[in-house]
Scaffold this motif. Structure first.
Motif, PDB file in Angstrom:
ATOM      1  N   PHE A   1       0.836  -1.197   0.000  1.00  0.00           N
ATOM      2  CA  PHE A   1       0.000   0.000   0.000  1.00  0.00           C
ATOM      3  C   PHE A   1       0.875   1.253   0.000  1.00  0.00           C
ATOM      4  O   PHE A   1       0.651   2.182  -0.783  1.00  0.00           O
ATOM      5  N   GLU A   2       1.872   1.280   0.860  1.00  0.00           N
ATOM      6  CA  GLU A   2       2.750   2.452   0.945  1.00  0.00           C
ATOM      7  C   GLU A   2       3.552   2.636  -0.343  1.00  0.00           C
ATOM      8  O   GLU A   2       3.699   3.758  -0.828  1.00  0.00           O
ATOM      9  N   ASP A   3       4.068   1.566  -0.896  1.00  0.00           N
ATOM     10  CA  ASP A   3       4.818   1.672  -2.150  1.00  0.00           C
ATOM     11  C   ASP A   3       3.945   2.260  -3.258  1.00  0.00           C
ATOM     12  O   ASP A   3       4.402   3.094  -4.037  1.00  0.00           O
ATOM     13  N   ARG A   4       2.691   1.837  -3.302  1.00  0.00           N
ATOM     14  CA  ARG A   4       1.815   2.282  -4.388  1.00  0.00           C
ATOM     15  C   ARG A   4       1.294   3.709  -4.189  1.00  0.00           C
ATOM     16  O   ARG A   4       1.271   4.493  -5.119  1.00  0.00           O
ATOM     17  N   TYR A   5       0.860   4.033  -2.970  1.00  0.00           N
ATOM     18  CA  TYR A   5       0.172   5.307  -2.766  1.00  0.00           C
ATOM     19  C   TYR A   5       1.026   6.399  -2.131  1.00  0.00           C
ATOM     20  O   TYR A   5       0.732   7.579  -2.305  1.00  0.00           O
ATOM     21  N   ARG A   6       2.065   6.031  -1.418  1.00  0.00           N
ATOM     22  CA  ARG A   6       2.930   7.054  -0.822  1.00  0.00           C
ATOM     23  C   ARG A   6       4.022   7.440  -1.801  1.00  0.00           C
ATOM     24  O   ARG A   6       4.402   8.592  -1.891  1.00  0.00           O
ATOM     25  N   GLY A   7       4.549   6.453  -2.496  1.00  0.00           N
ATOM     26  CA  GLY A   7       5.587   6.713  -3.476  1.00  0.00           C
ATOM     27  C   GLY A   7       6.822   5.881  -3.220  1.00  0.00           C
ATOM     28  O   GLY A   7       6.983   5.291  -2.159  1.00  0.00           O
TER      29      GLY A   7
END
Length: 76
Positions: free
Chosen positions: A10-16
């Motif tokens: 989730f963090e890789d996809r939406y945070r960057g």
């Protein structure tokens, strides 16, 4: 999928990506760079460091940077 791997994805996809986040964090250099000029070693502690982008950036700038996080997956 475990909760840890879900949150990392989730963090890789939406945070960057790590590089994207580090680039965004460079905006704080005007606040942190003067601390390197104080004569004493610049030490930083990041509580809840997550993936560690802030720690990495501070370390590259000359800080002795350490971090802690409760999420073992993030620390990995």
């Amino acid at each position: 999928m475990s909760q840890t791997s879900f949150y990392r994805a989730f963090e890789d996809r939406y945070r960057g990506s790590r590089d994207t986040i580090k680039e965004r964090l460079r905006a704080y250099a005007p606040f942190t760079d003067p601390l390197l000029q104080q004569g004493a070693p610049a030490v930083a502690l990041d509580l809840g460091c997550g993936r560690g982008e802030w720690l990495e950036l501070l370390g590259e700038s000359g800080f002795e940077a350490r971090g802690v996080d409760l999420d073992e997956g993030m620390l990995a």
